[in-house]
Design a protein around this motif. Sequence first.
Motif, PDB file in Angstrom:
ATOM      1  N   ILE A 164      48.135  41.156  42.476  1.00 40.85           N
ATOM      2  CA  ILE A 164      48.139  40.555  43.805  1.00 40.85           C
ATOM      3  C   ILE A 164      46.781  40.691  44.475  1.00 40.85           C
ATOM      4  N   ASN A 165      46.059  41.745  44.189  1.00 38.19           N
ATOM      5  CA  ASN A 165      44.724  41.897  44.769  1.00 38.19           C
ATOM      6  C   ASN A 165      43.771  40.810  44.266  1.00 38.19           C
ATOM      7  N   ARG A 167      44.765  37.823  43.451  1.00 39.13           N
ATOM      8  CA  ARG A 167      45.197  36.611  44.150  1.00 39.13           C
ATOM      9  C   ARG A 167      44.654  36.582  45.581  1.00 39.13           C
ATOM     10  N   LEU A 168      44.682  37.711  46.239  1.00 38.18           N
ATOM     11  CA  LEU A 168      44.123  37.782  47.591  1.00 38.18           C
ATOM     12  C   LEU A 168      42.623  37.492  47.577  1.00 38.18           C
ATOM     13  N   LEU A 197      42.222  33.754  47.048  1.00 38.68           N
ATOM     14  CA  LEU A 197      42.571  33.049  48.274  1.00 38.68           C
ATOM     15  C   LEU A 197      41.416  33.111  49.270  1.00 38.68           C
ATOM     16  N   ASN A 198      40.849  34.284  49.423  1.00 43.06           N
ATOM     17  CA  ASN A 198      39.724  34.473  50.327  1.00 43.06           C
ATOM     18  C   ASN A 198      38.539  33.595  49.918  1.00 43.06           C
ATOM     19  N   GLU A 219      43.992  37.952  57.473  1.00 38.07           N
ATOM     20  CA  GLU A 219      43.570  39.130  56.719  1.00 38.07           C
ATOM     21  C   GLU A 219      43.889  40.428  57.457  1.00 38.07           C
ATOM     22  N   ARG A 223      51.009  39.326  53.028  1.00 40.71           N
ATOM     23  CA  ARG A 223      49.705  38.873  53.543  1.00 40.71           C
ATOM     24  C   ARG A 223      49.228  37.647  52.775  1.00 40.71           C
ATOM     25  N   TYR A 224      49.413  37.644  51.471  1.00 39.25           N
ATOM     26  CA  TYR A 224      49.031  36.480  50.666  1.00 39.25           C
ATOM     27  C   TYR A 224      49.822  35.247  51.105  1.00 39.25           C
ATOM     28  N   ALA A 240      48.102  31.985  52.728  1.00 47.88           N
ATOM     29  CA  ALA A 240      48.133  30.740  51.956  1.00 47.88           C
ATOM     30  C   ALA A 240      48.657  29.565  52.768  1.00 47.88           C
ATOM     31  N   ASN A 272      48.129  26.651  47.096  1.00 48.50           N
ATOM     32  CA  ASN A 272      47.490  27.915  46.760  1.00 48.50           C
ATOM     33  C   ASN A 272      48.217  28.629  45.627  1.00 48.50           C
ATOM     34  N   ASP A 324      46.792  29.756  41.814  1.00 46.36           N
ATOM     35  CA  ASP A 324      46.823  31.137  41.339  1.00 46.36           C
ATOM     36  C   ASP A 324      47.908  31.378  40.296  1.00 46.36           C
TER      37      ASP A 324
END
Length: 377
Positions: free
Chosen positions: A5-6, A8-9, A12-13, A44, A54-55, A59, A250, A254
């Motif tokens: 997930i990190n 993916r974050l 996304l960023n 964020e 958060r993701y 998104a 998004n 991913d």
Amino acid sequence: MARNINDRLTNLNKRRKGTDRLDRVGKEFAASIVNDSMVLEKWEKRATTQPFTRYALGAMQPVEKRYTDISIETAIRVGKQLQQGLSMDVDLRLQGSVPLDVHIRGVSDVDLLTLAGSFLTYTQGGALARAGWYRPSDRRPVDVLLELRREAEKVLTAAYPAVTVDCTGGKAIAMSGGSLPRPVDVVPSHWHDNIDYQAAQQEHERGVTILNKHVPTTIENLPFLHIHRINETDGSTLGGLKKAIRLTKNVKNDAEDEQAAMKLPSFDIAALLYHADRAMLRAGYQFELSILAETQRFFDWCWNNKDSARQLRTPDGTRAILNTDDKIDGLRAISVELDNLAGEVAREQSNVIRSLQAPTQQIIAEALRKAYIPDAA
């Protein structure tokens, strides 16, 4: 979700802030993008201990307005250069995800329709045709557009010597880098006045004919009717539809099975979600995770009811959305990703889920409906 997930974050960023496409802009603009990327966006700062939540929230959000404005301003600048350099008059319009505000990248290609101003086609049975408003041309549409394409290539190549002007594409002249802060795709085209436009004289009903120079042939579509109907439905869902579209795009980018997910084009993602439950999307105005719940439910329904889903048509009514087996493969891959994301978010949100066993769809939906993640102060 097997992919971290990190990661993916981070992806996304990068997409949202444009640092994933620094090679598509001039060096001075790349430096500015990197500098701007250090500033945290609102999403964020939300759900800081819940990365899947958060993701999902991030998104859904529109790209920062200043990035979108730069894309539009760049296209307008290129359009003015064409109007000055071409021997024929042209009308300029934007189509695609940027004017619709469902793009997910800070550095997004923007489609600039360059419409031959003195040439159009029309449906003979329409009201304006019957009233004698049109004068038939002896020129073939494909010849007009080939001429426009050749001229546009020369004008742009001469006017932007430091820009990469790629003339190899069949439908668009792709411009990037050099003096351009954002990529622009120039699409030679002309108007087509169909029956609906002749009756209502509303521009969103008006057809557009584009060129594929590789055949060569012309292709008719209704880009403004698509934009109009998505905008209408997004308004009725208080912004929920566009959030669902961005979320799904998004997730697609991913996806663990990225090759399969990419088989469902972004246009068709928007077209599918146009048919999602509007009350549930509207609930996202207060409880944003309701949008995830409905997006997951709807894609699950499409996969489990493929015969019915194949009957769904694009917002402009011109074709079935899921009209190829490849798109069904893409639907499956994205649906799996949405299932996984919804499950992880539900685990983060609900004390009802007390084990690592996969929750039922009902528990996921209920947990997400009740979840409320406020903006950070």
